[in-house]
Design an enzyme around this catalytic site. Structure first.
Site, short mmCIF file in Angstrom:
data_model
loop_
_atom_site.label_atom_id
_atom_site.label_comp_id
_atom_site.label_asym_id
_atom_site.label_seq_id
_atom_site.Cartn_x
_atom_site.Cartn_y
_atom_site.Cartn_z
CE LYS A 101 -3.14 2.80 2.64
NZ LYS A 101 -3.81 3.08 3.92
N GLY A 162 -8.04 9.68 8.67
CA GLY A 162 -8.42 9.84 10.07
C GLY A 162 -9.43 10.93 10.35
CB ALA A 189 -7.85 7.72 3.62
N GLY A 190 -10.54 8.36 5.26
CA GLY A 190 -11.56 9.39 5.48
C GLY A 190 -12.96 8.87 5.70
CG ASN A 211 -6.94 1.49 11.18
OD1 ASN A 211 -5.75 1.24 11.09
ND2 ASN A 211 -7.58 1.26 12.32
CB SER A 212 -9.88 6.18 12.03
OG SER A 212 -8.52 6.38 11.78
#
Lengths: 264, 70
Positions: A101, A162, A189-190, A211-212
């Protein structure tokens, strides 16, 4: 619900990060609950004599084995193509995978990828036999260039890492999907909530990496299930064919023999 | 000579160069039992090259281990 990444068939369209969970055990349960078979991880400076690094690595290995999955190392923290290429090679030696990645950050404030360094690193790594999954902005031309270089998988951001702001620019993301029909597109992301992931899948995206949104939920395990279901709902909605939007109202109930109707 | 390993400085008074293997031995013991990868001055050095790659005064070694990531 299967996804193919560089020839590898997977049962889930969700790629999941391994950071920020309240505990290793919750991370494990959340990953299992998500159904994901691709788990991202990273490298950092540590002294091998400190056993904590080895311990988390062994724990991640056991999770990957349990879900019959794959590791996807990232190049987080890299700001130049040279740094990213070096880190990719180090990851390959440790993790025994040619998947990477690829992150090359150009701005510390919003962690926005540097498109020039990213293209440079992508070209070098593809030439070295890596299977590159580039994290990039939602720029059509950049995505096109990455695809032309040989990336089968492209991962535009929804919004900065994040932030949980969701899909900042749906038009750009839809355009990338429309213009690169052969590319495997992963929204990365986001993502903040399950409906963000669902929206991406309704656009025809092939998967979502996050993830977050799971790790920072009050209940990460339940949130992992929610994301799994959101991806399924979005994918099925896309396959089923979403109706065209219309400018004016159209009654759903048949108007013939409407009760109490009078000729004006 | 002085070398840096993960930002930590090491002074070696009697050598002008040492192998990566020897440098790693300054930093930790039992490297063969650990999972890590090495770069010297920002360039990857594969495990099989630790014995025939040398570091000299001012060189910097990064020793990286797996961690969680997104």
């Amino acid at each position: 619900m299967s996804l193919t990444l560089y020839g590898q068939k997977l049962d889930s369209r969700l790629l999941i990060g391994s950071a920020l969970y309240p505990s290793p055990e919750i991370m494990k349960q959340a990953i299992i609950a998500s159904g994901s078979q691709v788990i991202t991880l990273s490298l950092k400076r540590q002294n091998p004599a400190e056993k904590s690094g080895q311990k988390i690595w062994q724990y991640l290995q056991s999770i990957v084995k349990q879900v019959d999955g794959y590791l996807l190392p990232n190049t987080a923290g890299c700001k130049t193509a040279k740094e990213a290429v070096t880190l990719a090679k180090m990851s390959k030696e440790i993790f025994q995978t040619d998947w990477i990645k690829l992150e090359v950050i150009g701005d510390d404030y919003n962690l926005q990828p540097d498109p020039i360094e990213l293209l440079n690193a992508t070209e070098q790594l593809l030439n070295d036999g890596f299977k590159v999954l580039p994290y990039c902005t939602d720029d059509l031309v950049l995505c096109q260039r990455l695809y032309d270089l040989g990336c089968q998988v492209i991962m535009p951001w929804a919004s900065p890492i994040g932030t949980g702001k969701g899909l900042m620019n749906p038009y750009n993301l839809e355009t990338i999907r429309l213009r690169l029909p052969q590319a495997t597109l992963i929204l990365d992301a986001g993502i903040g909530k399950p409906s963000d992931a669902c929206l991406a899948m309704e656009m025809g995206y092939d998967g979502v990496l996050l993830n977050s949104a799971i790790a920072l939920a009050d209940n990460p395990i339940l949130m992992a299930k929610a994301f799994s279901q959101a991806l399924q709902a979005g994918e099925q909605g896309y396959i089923a064919g979403i109706m065209e939007q219309r400018q004016t109202a159209h009654p759903s109930t048949p108007t013939l023999d409407t009760p109490f109707w009078h000729q004006q | 000579m002085n070398i840096h390993i993960n930002g930590q400085s090491y002074s070696l008074n009697h050598e002008s160069k040492i192998t990566v293997s020897a440098a790693l031995a300054l930093y930790f013991i039992e490297p063969q039992q650990s999972t890590f990868a090495v770069a010297v001055n920002g360039d990857f050095v594969s495990r099989e090259d630790y014995e025939n790659t040398h570091v000299i005064n001012g060189d910097s070694i990064d020793v990286l281990l797996p961690i969680q990531g997104g």
